[in-house]
Design an enzyme around this catalytic site. Structure first.
Site, PDB file in Angstrom:
ATOM      1  CB  CYS A  40      14.720 -32.165 -53.509  1.00  0.00           C
ATOM      2  SG  CYS A  40      15.747 -31.707 -54.914  1.00  0.00           S
ATOM      3  CB  CYS A 109      14.791 -25.766 -58.599  1.00  0.00           C
ATOM      4  SG  CYS A 109      13.768 -26.097 -57.150  1.00  0.00           S
TER       5      CYS A 109
HETATM    6 FE1  FES Z   1      14.518 -30.517 -56.229  1.00  0.00          FE
HETATM    7 FE2  FES Z   1      13.387 -28.417 -57.241  1.00  0.00          FE
HETATM    8  S1  FES Z   1      12.777 -29.496 -55.488  1.00  0.00           S
HETATM    9  S2  FES Z   1      15.247 -29.320 -57.829  1.00  0.00           S
END
Ligand code: FES
Length: 131
Positions: A40, A109
């Site tokens: 991400c 996360c």
């Molecule tokens: Fe990257 Fe939550 S989407 S840490």
């Protein structure tokens, strides 16, 4: 539960996201953990100040999603005042549980928060050896 789009967040997550605790740099930190999630692209930096084996102060800077900010905030609350050994026992699940749970797609996360804490402790230990 708050419905933020199609993901359900607990009230606690929303509170910590909107009002995160212990945000910012810690100028006299003696351990810093930098971690990132390559998928991400979110990054987290955790600062700890250890004195006599105890985490006396802690703060964070996170460039990331709401769950990353909420878990950073919660992990700082959880480790403050703990010994290094106690802090090392804190898992990402414990952080998520303390937040009243996280949606499945957001569990990764909380892994960032656990990793940032471990990295900061590792950095502290390394600095001690070098001193
Ligand atoms: Fe990257 Fe939550 S989407 S840490």
């Amino acid at each position: 539960m708050e419905n933020a789009g199609n993901v359900q967040y607990s009230e606690k997550v929303m509170q910590h996201f909107l009002n995160p605790h212990n945000v910012g740099e810690l100028p006299d930190a003696n351990g810093i953990g930098n971690v990132g999630n390559p998928v991400c692209g979110d990054i987290m930096r955790l600062y700890i100040k250890v004195e006599n084996g105890k985490i006396m102060d802690v703060s964070f800077k996170t460039f990331g999603c709401g769950a990353a900010i909420a878990t950073s905030s919660m992990v700082t609350d959880l480790v403050k005042g703990k010994t290094i050994e106690e802090a090392l026992q804190i898992s990402n699940r414990a952080v998520a549980e303390a937040l009243g749970g996280l949606p499945k797609v957001k569990m990764h996360c909380s892994v960032l928060a656990e990793e940032a804490l471990k990295a900061a402790i590792e950095d502290y230990k390394k600095k001690q050896q070098g001193a």
